[in-house]
Design an enzyme around this catalytic site. Structure first.
Site, PDB file in Angstrom:
ATOM      1  N   LYS A   1       0.897  -1.109   0.085  1.00  0.00           N
ATOM      2  CA  LYS A   1       0.046   0.000  -0.110  1.00  0.00           C
ATOM      3  C   LYS A   1       0.747   1.174   0.110  1.00  0.00           C
ATOM      4  O   LYS A   1       0.358   2.348  -0.389  1.00  0.00           O
ATOM      5  CB  LYS A   1      -0.908  -0.104   1.152  1.00  0.00           C
ATOM      6  CG  LYS A   1      -1.778  -1.028   1.229  1.00  0.00           C
ATOM      7  CD  LYS A   1      -2.796  -1.239   0.160  1.00  0.00           C
ATOM      8  CE  LYS A   1      -3.934  -2.135   0.690  1.00  0.00           C
ATOM      9  NZ  LYS A   1      -3.751  -3.599   0.714  1.00  0.00           N
TER      10      LYS A   1
HETATM   11  C1  LIG Z   1      -4.469  -4.824   0.358  1.00  0.00           C
HETATM   12  C2  LIG Z   1      -3.726  -6.159   0.179  1.00  0.00           C
HETATM   13  C3  LIG Z   1      -3.899  -7.088  -0.688  1.00  0.00           C
HETATM   14  C4  LIG Z   1      -5.097  -6.861  -1.537  1.00  0.00           C
HETATM   15  O1  LIG Z   1      -4.831  -5.805  -2.629  1.00  0.00           O
HETATM   16  P1  LIG Z   1      -6.199  -5.135  -3.395  1.00  0.00           P
HETATM   17  O2  LIG Z   1      -5.676  -4.042  -3.993  1.00  0.00           O
HETATM   18  O3  LIG Z   1      -7.255  -4.669  -2.325  1.00  0.00           O
HETATM   19  O4  LIG Z   1      -6.819  -6.229  -4.167  1.00  0.00           O
HETATM   20  C5  LIG Z   1      -3.265  -8.146  -0.654  1.00  0.00           C
HETATM   21  N1  LIG Z   1      -2.272  -8.467   0.349  1.00  0.00           N
HETATM   22  C6  LIG Z   1      -1.775  -7.493   1.182  1.00  0.00           C
HETATM   23  C7  LIG Z   1      -0.703  -7.742   2.022  1.00  0.00           C
HETATM   24  C8  LIG Z   1      -2.478  -6.112   1.148  1.00  0.00           C
HETATM   25  O5  LIG Z   1      -2.255  -5.405   2.066  1.00  0.00           O
END
Ligand SMILES: *Cc1c(COP(=O)(O)O)cnc(C)c1O
Length: 469
Positions: free
Chosen positions: A112
């Site tokens: 993120k």
């Molecule tokens: C947010 C997240 C995901 C999923 O990503 P999306 O864009 O919501 O599909 C997968 N793994 C981790 C560790 C995340 O923080």
């Protein structure tokens, strides 16, 4: 560049406006009216370039002159300087044509950060220019909240609130949200699920007086700025492995469908992607949708991969928009069915369109733990459970002639309990990580009730409390 809502009933916006708005007022999501694209030569030219340079080349297409190039370049450089790896998002080889893309070298150890670090700088820049303030309200299944509060803590004109499902995020994730130590950043523990939190955010956008009083904005992956930033690593990873003369495939641990949708965008922009593989945990609604065309909500089940414990994957709507030939009415109808009856059925041509680019699969808890163990025994590499889900699924879709790049979305130290269960060993966070063990936690626990949460935000935000008027 003009941005248009997937439901066709909201005004079209410029890049800056779409960035600040987050969600469209008709409940839809903003997408560019036309896809920018790269030639094969341009894509080949990404090979070996510093990450921030490629990021500039990709992002500038979406900003399209609305921010001066120099300012944009500076923001991008600063955003990726916060990463603790010279490659920013390094590729690790696991086997023949089997690659892992490590996206977790940012400040909060989850992918993120890649989007949040640039998004905060862009939003702060646009607000400073206009002398305005706003309030960000978000829902998090664990990682977005930490990344957002960390990225936005120095943004003068922005108050940030993140709701998470009480008791359903890891201690590490919770501490990242509750120990930011900034007056403009607030963690809210809601007695409910992630989907409850996300539904409240959407309802707040539909609540005119609240939305206008606090100047509501969103940085969940419904914000176009997030998607745009994530498109970049599809280009850099593929270029490293010889694109465009070599096609590549990606497997993505999927929750809200933002990350894998960014891969789809890269493909629309000219990147020769063979397959995009959606990996889900036992909350496998998307895998079932791709297989059967039937999209049917169930209750989100808590798993050892909390960031994927999602039933309503907001960004899937963006894919539906594209798959239905950009027919906003068709999207509105499907979303209406979902809201009223908890399900929709994909029209045949939409299902066919999706199957042309996407595969899907899921891994259960046992398979996920076994994958962490298998990889550790094979190479001494520790991966986090979300990455393990994707590795399991990627193996089901391996093609010996096409490099498979699995996205690694979190550092294993963020999920120490699952990793310990798998291999009997607790992963250490990197030495530079700020785990804030000495800082007190600040969090407000609230009922799963929109009115209660809105009241708290009104009182705690500068715009809502009138302290700034
Ligand atoms: C947010 C997240 C995901 C999923 O990503 P999306 O864009 O919501 O599909 C997968 N793994 C981790 C560790 C995340 O923080």
């Amino acid at each position: 560049m003009i941005y248009t809502s997937t439901r066709g009933n909201a005004p079209t916006l410029t890049f800056k406006e779409a960035l600040i708005a987050g969600l469209a007022t008709d409940g839809g999501l903003y997408v560019p009216e036309v896809w920018p694209s790269f030639s094969r030569e341009e894509i080949a030219g990404f090979r070996g370039k510093p990450y921030a340079q490629v990021a500039f080349q990709v992002i500038v297409k979406f900003v399209d002159g609305e921010i001066a190039d120099n300012a944009l370049r500076t923001m991008i450089n600063e955003a990726y300087d916060t990463f603790h790896h010279p490659a920013v998002v390094p590729l690790v080889q696991l086997g023949p044509n089997d690659w892992l893309l490590e996206l977790f070298h940012g400040p909060t150890l989850a992918f993120k950060d890649v989007a949040m670090q640039i998004l905060a700088r862009l939003m702060d820049h646009v607000l400073t220019e206009s002398g305005k303030r706003l309030t960000i309200v978000g829902a998090t299944s664990g990682d977005t909240g930490g990344a957002a509060l960390e990225a936005f803590k120095t943004c003068e004109g922005i108050d940030t609130f993140f709701m998470y499902p009480h008791g359903k995020v890891s201690d590490f994730q919770r501490r990242q949200m509750t120990t930011v130590g900034a007056e403009n950043c607030h963690a809210i523990a809601v007695d409910g699920s992630f989907d409850d939190c996300q539904t409240m955010v959407k309802s707040m956008f539909a609540h005119d007086t609240f939305r206008d009083t606090v100047q509501l904005s969103a940085v969940n992956s419904i914000n176009w700025g997030r998607i745009m930033a994530q498109v970049v690593y599809y280009f850099t990873a593929a270029a490293s492995l010889g694109t465009p003369s070599q096609k590549v495939s990606f497997t993505v641990p999927t929750g809200n469908f933002g990350d894998i949708y960014a891969g789809f965008v890269a493909k629309q922009m000219g990147l020769p992607i063979e397959r995009l593989v959606i990996a889900t945990n036992e909350n496998d609604i998307l895998a079932r949708t791709v297989a059967s065309g039937e999209h049917k909500l169930g209750a989100a089940k808590p798993t050892i991969t909390p960031s994927m414990d999602i039933q309503i994957s907001s960004n899937f709507e963006r894919l539906l928009f594209e798959a239905s030939g950009r027919d906003a009415n068709a999207v509105s109808t499907l979303m209406g069915d979902l809201k009223e009856g908890g399900k929709y059925t994909l029209p045949a041509e939409v299902q066919t369109f999706i199957a042309e680019s996407f595969d899907a699969g899921s891994a259960n808890e046992t398979e996920t733990l076994a994958e962490i163990q298998r990889l550790y025994q094979a190479s001494g590499y520790l991966c986090d459970p979300h990455t393990a889900v994707a590795l399991c699924v990627s193996r089901q879709h391996a093609n010996p002639n096409v490099p498979m790049i699995t996205l690694s979305t979190a550092h294993p130290a963020k999920f120490p309990v699952a990793v310990h269960d798998a291999v009997g060993k607790t992963p250490n966070p990197p030495e530079w990580a700020d785990i804030a063990e000495d800082r007190p936690e600040v969090v407000t626990r609230l009922k799963n009730d929109q009115g209660v949460v809105e009241e708290f935000i009104l009182n705690a935000s500068r715009l809502g409390s009138g302290r700034n008027t």
